[in-house]
Design an enzyme around this catalytic site. Structure first.
Site, mmCIF file in Angstrom:
data_model
loop_
_atom_site.group_PDB
_atom_site.id
_atom_site.type_symbol
_atom_site.label_atom_id
_atom_site.label_comp_id
_atom_site.label_asym_id
_atom_site.label_seq_id
_atom_site.Cartn_x
_atom_site.Cartn_y
_atom_site.Cartn_z
ATOM 1 N N LYS A 181 2.074 14.567 15.697
ATOM 2 C CA LYS A 181 3.064 13.597 16.188
ATOM 3 C C LYS A 181 3.366 13.841 17.662
ATOM 4 O O LYS A 181 3.375 12.905 18.474
ATOM 5 C CB LYS A 181 4.342 13.693 15.364
ATOM 6 C CG LYS A 181 4.176 13.605 13.858
ATOM 7 C CD LYS A 181 3.713 12.261 13.401
ATOM 8 C CE LYS A 181 3.833 12.097 11.898
ATOM 9 N NZ LYS A 181 3.036 13.022 11.096
ATOM 10 N N LYS B 204 10.425 9.689 11.201
ATOM 11 C CA LYS B 204 9.443 10.492 10.468
ATOM 12 C C LYS B 204 9.574 11.969 10.828
ATOM 13 O O LYS B 204 10.002 12.319 11.931
ATOM 14 C CB LYS B 204 8.028 10.005 10.732
ATOM 15 C CG LYS B 204 7.647 9.817 12.192
ATOM 16 C CD LYS B 204 6.300 9.095 12.301
ATOM 17 C CE LYS B 204 5.977 8.710 13.724
ATOM 18 N NZ LYS B 204 4.696 7.957 13.822
ATOM 19 N N ARG C 202 -7.265 3.430 12.946
ATOM 20 C CA ARG C 202 -7.770 4.790 13.142
ATOM 21 C C ARG C 202 -9.002 4.704 14.047
ATOM 22 O O ARG C 202 -10.022 4.115 13.680
ATOM 23 C CB ARG C 202 -8.120 5.429 11.802
ATOM 24 C CG ARG C 202 -8.956 6.707 11.877
ATOM 25 C CD ARG C 202 -8.291 7.847 12.672
ATOM 26 N NE ARG C 202 -6.973 8.191 12.216
ATOM 27 C CZ ARG C 202 -6.716 8.992 11.174
ATOM 28 N NH1 ARG C 202 -7.718 9.499 10.491
ATOM 29 N NH2 ARG C 202 -5.466 9.262 10.847
ATOM 30 N N ARG D 166 -5.895 0.120 8.840
ATOM 31 C CA ARG D 166 -5.320 0.368 7.513
ATOM 32 C C ARG D 166 -4.124 -0.563 7.354
ATOM 33 O O ARG D 166 -3.113 -0.382 8.024
ATOM 34 C CB ARG D 166 -4.955 1.837 7.375
ATOM 35 C CG ARG D 166 -6.205 2.689 7.360
ATOM 36 C CD ARG D 166 -6.188 3.993 8.052
ATOM 37 N NE ARG D 166 -5.442 4.106 9.265
ATOM 38 C CZ ARG D 166 -4.901 5.255 9.686
ATOM 39 N NH1 ARG D 166 -5.044 6.340 8.975
ATOM 40 N NH2 ARG D 166 -4.241 5.310 10.829
ATOM 41 N N ARG E 221 3.889 0.831 5.256
ATOM 42 C CA ARG E 221 2.973 1.854 5.745
ATOM 43 C C ARG E 221 1.533 1.427 5.485
ATOM 44 O O ARG E 221 1.209 0.943 4.402
ATOM 45 C CB ARG E 221 3.248 3.197 5.057
ATOM 46 C CG ARG E 221 4.633 3.748 5.302
ATOM 47 C CD ARG E 221 4.937 4.927 4.406
ATOM 48 N NE ARG E 221 4.920 4.548 3.002
ATOM 49 C CZ ARG E 221 4.993 5.406 1.988
ATOM 50 N NH1 ARG E 221 5.083 6.706 2.237
ATOM 51 N NH2 ARG E 221 4.956 4.974 0.744
ATOM 52 N N ASP F 48 -4.277 7.292 16.016
ATOM 53 C CA ASP F 48 -3.632 6.210 15.285
ATOM 54 C C ASP F 48 -3.011 5.263 16.296
ATOM 55 O O ASP F 48 -2.198 5.676 17.140
ATOM 56 C CB ASP F 48 -2.567 6.755 14.337
ATOM 57 C CG ASP F 48 -3.169 7.452 13.129
ATOM 58 O OD1 ASP F 48 -4.402 7.379 12.958
ATOM 59 O OD2 ASP F 48 -2.414 8.075 12.370
ATOM 60 N N GLU G 229 -0.148 8.562 16.950
ATOM 61 C CA GLU G 229 -0.459 9.935 16.535
ATOM 62 C C GLU G 229 -1.832 10.335 17.065
ATOM 63 O O GLU G 229 -2.698 9.487 17.295
ATOM 64 C CB GLU G 229 -0.458 10.086 15.004
ATOM 65 C CG GLU G 229 0.909 9.926 14.370
ATOM 66 C CD GLU G 229 0.905 10.308 12.893
ATOM 67 O OE1 GLU G 229 -0.007 11.056 12.472
ATOM 68 O OE2 GLU G 229 1.806 9.857 12.173
ATOM 69 N N ASN H 128 -4.569 12.865 15.577
ATOM 70 C CA ASN H 128 -4.888 13.674 14.398
ATOM 71 C C ASN H 128 -6.015 14.641 14.717
ATOM 72 O O ASN H 128 -7.140 14.222 15.007
ATOM 73 C CB ASN H 128 -5.292 12.766 13.242
ATOM 74 C CG ASN H 128 -4.143 11.901 12.762
ATOM 75 O OD1 ASN H 128 -3.386 12.302 11.894
ATOM 76 N ND2 ASN H 128 -4.002 10.716 13.346
#
Length: 318
Positions: free
Chosen positions: A126, A161, A211, A226, A234, A274, A282, A284
Site C-alpha cells: 500500500k 483499508k 492489474r 478485475r 471490490r 493495481d 498499490e 504488489n
C-alpha cells in the site's frame, strides 16, 4: 543454461493451478530444463552462518488431477542454488520478515532471489504506491481516527483499508456521515495503534481494478481488469471479481514508466501494479498474480519473459 531453481510458496497441494502464477513460473522453468526444488513450508533457517532450507526435488504437470511430485527432502544450504523464487503470500508479518532476512543471506552467497528480499521488506504494497505521488489519488495514512475522519469529510466518498491486507480483505467503502465510520476507524486502527489508509473513492472501479504486470521494470502489454460483480464494490478475484484482459492504455503505460525504473533499481523483477481508472493504488511485490489468465486470453508466455530476464541475470553473474 541449466539452473537450480527453488520456490518458497504456500503449500503446493492446495493451489488452483488454472490461476496460480507461481505454478506458471515452475512450469516454464521445467520446460527450459531447469531443476526444481520445493522449500518445505517453515523450513528456512540458518546454520554455520549460511541460509539453509529443507528442499524436496519437484516435478510439475499442468494436470488438475495431479500437478506435482516431490522427492526425498534434504536440508541444503541455499547457496548451492542459482535462483530462489520467493512467492509466499502475505501477510508480511514477523515470520515473513525473518524469512526475508534468511533469503538475504542466500543473496549474499550469490543466489538470485526474486524478488530482492530488501525490496520485500522496504516496499509495503500500500505504502509503496505513495513513492509515486504523481500517479496516486488523494491519500492519507494515519493511526489517528480523527485524521482519517477529517479526510473522509473533505472528500465525501472514500475507501478505507489496512496496510497489510490482500485479496480485498478488510476494505471498506464509506461516505461522510456514515453511522459506521467511527467503529470502522476504531477497528482498522486498533483504536489508534495501527496505521490505516484512506483514499478518495474512484468510481472507475466499476470498469475494473486493473492489474499491470512489470518484468524488470517493463510492462506486459496487456492488463487484467478485475471487475466487481453484483453489489460488491471490490474487484479482487478473491472477492468474486471477474477478470477481463485489456490492452494497456496510454495512461497505464505512463504509470508503468514512472514506477518501473525505481523498481528495477531495487531488484524487483516481477511486480503487479493495481490501477483504477487513471490512478495507481498499490504496488504488489510479494506474490503478484494474473499470469495464467493473461496467457490464456492473449496467447502470451509471461513466465517465459520473466525467465529470459532470470537467465540473462544469472549469465551475467557467471
Amino acid at each position: 543454461m541449466h539452473l537450480n531453481v527453488a520456490v518458497v510458496m504456500d503449500p503446493i497441494g492446495s493451489i488452483r493451478i488454472a490461476k496460480d502464477t507461481s505454478f506458471a513460473m515452475l512450469l516454464e522453468a521445467q520446460r527450459r530444463g531447469h531443476s526444481l526444488s520445493y522449500v518445505l513450508p517453515g523450513s528456512l533457517g540458518a546454520a554455520a552462518g549460511r541460509a539453509v532450507a529443507t528442499l524436496a526435488p519437484l516435478v510439475v504437470r499442468d494436470d488438475p488431477a495431479g500437478w506435482f511430485e516431490l522427492g526425498a527432502a534434504v536440508e541444503t544450504p541455499l547457496g548451492e542454488l542459482d535462483v530462489v523464487l520467493m512467492r509466499q503470500d502475505p501477510p508480511v508479518d514477523s515470520n515473513y520478515l525473518h524469512d526475508s532476512i534468511l533469503l538475504d543471506m542466500a543473496r549474499a552467497d550469490g543466489v538470485l532471489v526474486l524478488n530482492d528480499p530488501r525490496g520485500l521488506r522496504d516496499l509495503n504494497e500500500k505504502l509503496a504506491a505513495l513513492l509515486f505521488p504523481q500517479c496516486c489519488p488523494p491519500t492519507v495514512v494515519s493511526r489517528m481516527p480523527a485524521t482519517l475522519r477529517a479526510f473522509v469529510a473533505e472528500h465525501g466518498h472514500c475507501v478505507l483499508k489496512p496496510l497489510d491486507g490482500m485479496g480485498g480483505r478488510s476494505i471498506f467503502q464509506v461516505r461522510q456521515g456514515d453511522p459506521n465510520l467511527n467503529v470502522i476507524l476504531e477497528t482498522l486502527t486498533g483504536e489508534g495503534r495501527q496505521l490505516a489508509m484512506a483514499q478518495r473513492y474512484l468510481p472507475e472501479i466499476r470498469d475494473g481494478d486493473k492489474r499491470i504486470l512489470l518484468i524488470d521494470g517493463e510492462p506486459v502489454p496487456y492488463c487484467l481488469a478485475r471487475i466487481p460483480q453484483g453489489d460488491e464494490f471490490r474487484g479482487n478475484l478473491a472477492a468474486g471479481g471477474r477478470g477481463e484482459g485489456r490492452p494497456l492504455t496510454d495512461r497505464d503505460r505512463w504509470i508503468a514508466a514512472q514506477v518501473g525504473p525505481e523498481l528495477r533499481r531495487r531488484g524487483m523483477l516481477f511486480v503487479g501494479l493495481d490501477v483504477i481508472g487513471d490512478w495507481l493504488t498499490e504496488v504488489n511485490v510479494t506474490s503478484p498474480t494474473c499470469v495464467r489468465e493473461l496467457d490464456k486470453q492473449f496467447g502470451l508466455n509471461i513466465a517465459g519473459q520473466l525467465f529470459d530476464v532470470i537467465e540473462a541475470r544469472r549469465g551475467t553473474a557467471h
